[in-house]
Motif scaffolding. Structure first.
Motif, PDB file in Angstrom:
ATOM      1  N   ASP A 161      45.292  58.682  39.321  1.00 35.00           N
ATOM      2  CA  ASP A 161      46.000  57.418  39.504  1.00 35.00           C
ATOM      3  C   ASP A 161      47.429  57.683  39.929  1.00 35.00           C
ATOM      4  O   ASP A 161      48.134  58.496  39.318  1.00 35.00           O
ATOM      5  N   ARG A 207      40.914  55.754  46.036  1.00 37.13           N
ATOM      6  CA  ARG A 207      40.674  55.385  44.643  1.00 37.13           C
ATOM      7  C   ARG A 207      39.232  55.681  44.208  1.00 37.13           C
ATOM      8  O   ARG A 207      38.594  54.878  43.548  1.00 37.13           O
ATOM      9  N   HIS A 225      44.456  59.498  47.283  1.00 41.13           N
ATOM     10  CA  HIS A 225      44.863  58.390  46.411  1.00 41.13           C
ATOM     11  C   HIS A 225      44.523  57.040  47.027  1.00 41.13           C
ATOM     12  O   HIS A 225      44.252  56.088  46.304  1.00 41.13           O
ATOM     13  N   ASN A 249      53.700  65.918  39.805  1.00 43.35           N
ATOM     14  CA  ASN A 249      54.809  65.012  40.068  1.00 43.35           C
ATOM     15  C   ASN A 249      55.344  65.286  41.462  1.00 43.35           C
ATOM     16  O   ASN A 249      55.410  66.433  41.898  1.00 43.35           O
ATOM     17  N   ASN A 254      51.118  56.792  39.959  1.00 44.93           N
ATOM     18  CA  ASN A 254      52.090  56.065  39.142  1.00 44.93           C
ATOM     19  C   ASN A 254      53.440  56.185  39.843  1.00 44.93           C
ATOM     20  O   ASN A 254      54.121  57.191  39.736  1.00 44.93           O
ATOM     21  N   LYS A 255      53.776  55.127  40.573  1.00 40.07           N
ATOM     22  CA  LYS A 255      55.008  55.197  41.361  1.00 40.07           C
ATOM     23  C   LYS A 255      56.247  55.243  40.480  1.00 40.07           C
ATOM     24  O   LYS A 255      57.249  55.862  40.832  1.00 40.07           O
ATOM     25  N   GLY A 256      56.176  54.590  39.318  1.00 43.47           N
ATOM     26  CA  GLY A 256      57.330  54.593  38.424  1.00 43.47           C
ATOM     27  C   GLY A 256      57.654  55.989  37.925  1.00 43.47           C
ATOM     28  O   GLY A 256      58.823  56.374  37.831  1.00 43.47           O
ATOM     29  N   GLU A 257      56.612  56.748  37.615  1.00 44.05           N
ATOM     30  CA  GLU A 257      56.803  58.114  37.123  1.00 44.05           C
ATOM     31  C   GLU A 257      56.686  59.141  38.242  1.00 44.05           C
ATOM     32  O   GLU A 257      56.798  60.338  37.979  1.00 44.05           O
ATOM     33  N   THR A 258      56.445  58.678  39.441  1.00 40.61           N
ATOM     34  CA  THR A 258      56.170  59.547  40.598  1.00 40.61           C
ATOM     35  C   THR A 258      55.188  60.650  40.210  1.00 40.61           C
ATOM     36  O   THR A 258      55.444  61.841  40.372  1.00 40.61           O
ATOM     37  N   SER A 259      54.059  60.200  39.663  1.00 44.53           N
ATOM     38  CA  SER A 259      53.046  61.159  39.236  1.00 44.53           C
ATOM     39  C   SER A 259      51.695  60.825  39.856  1.00 44.53           C
ATOM     40  O   SER A 259      51.435  59.685  40.256  1.00 44.53           O
TER      41      SER A 259
END
Lengths: 112, 111
Positions: free
Chosen positions: B62, B53, B50, B24, B64-69
């Motif tokens: 992958d 890809r 990243h 994260n 995940n900008k929403g989870e900052t992961s």
């Protein structure tokens, strides 16, 4: 040909001595770095040079002095070595931007 | 400044099992993220970026900008995957920025 080469690979020295580690890259990269990896495998940046100019100088004792004679070389000189300086020191280079780094094979410094 | 968290210090799995190494980061913009691997007593090697890809040695990651992961995954672990894995976002400071390395996760794949 090795892309990023460091010498020496191993260095054992006594407390109080002064030593240097050399790094050379033949990739034509503009930016070079020194990282320290401690016994817990944590990697922390020490210095960054771009075209022979110091860009980053993290909180590192002033006993550590980097020197970049040209953009292909970044040497690390350490004065008055202490036990806590024992670590693996990695040199790296990059073109900047979204590219990653190319690392050297590391110099394992042991201060006794 | 960018911060990165790798919550697992050690991850031990059996050969053939799926593996996920968690990462994260804190930067809320458009980060540049990398995974590096360090085999025993060797130099760090770039594993994944990243932006590309790509899949390297069966690993994928992958963003995940929403989870900052930016978790690293492999469906079937192999013994030769045993190594230290570092997640490294780019920290934007100075004129170039520099990679900030997580504390690393040691992956141990047992036969």
């Amino acid at each position: 040909d090795t892309a990023v080469s460091q010498t020496p690979k191993y260095l054992v020295t006594q407390m109080g001595n002064d030593k240097s580690i050399k790094c050379e890259q033949n990739l034509g990269h503009d930016t070079m770095y020194w990282y320290k990896q401690d016994s817990k495998k944590f990697l922390k940046i020490m210095f960054s040079y771009n075209n022979k100019e110091l860009i980053i100088n993290e909180t590192v004792p002033n006993r550590f002095s980097p020197k970049s004679p040209d953009k292909a070389h970044l040497n690390l000189h350490i004065n008055s070595l202490e036990l806590g300086d024992s670590a693996v020191y990695f040199c790296a280079s990059s073109t900047g931007g979204a590219n990653g780094y190319t690392f050297g094979s590391g110099t394992r410094l042991t201060v006794v | 400044a960018q911060r990165v968290t790798q919550p697992e210090k050690l991850l031990s799995v059996f050969k053939g099992a799926p593996v996920e190494l968690k990462c994260n980061y804190s930067y809320s913009g458009s980060p540049e993220l990398f995974w590096y691997v360090q085999y025993s007593r060797q130099r760090l090697q770039l594993l994944l970026r990243h932006i590309s890809r790509e899949s390297i040695k069966g690993f994928t990651a992958d963003l995940n900008k929403g989870e900052t992961s930016f978790h690293l995954k492999k469906p079937f672990a192999q013994e030769e995957d045993s190594a230290m894995y570092y997640c490294a976002p780019k920290n934007y400071g100075g004129s170039q920025g520099n990679l900030i390395f997580g504390k690393g996760t040691k992956l141990s794949v047992k036969p």
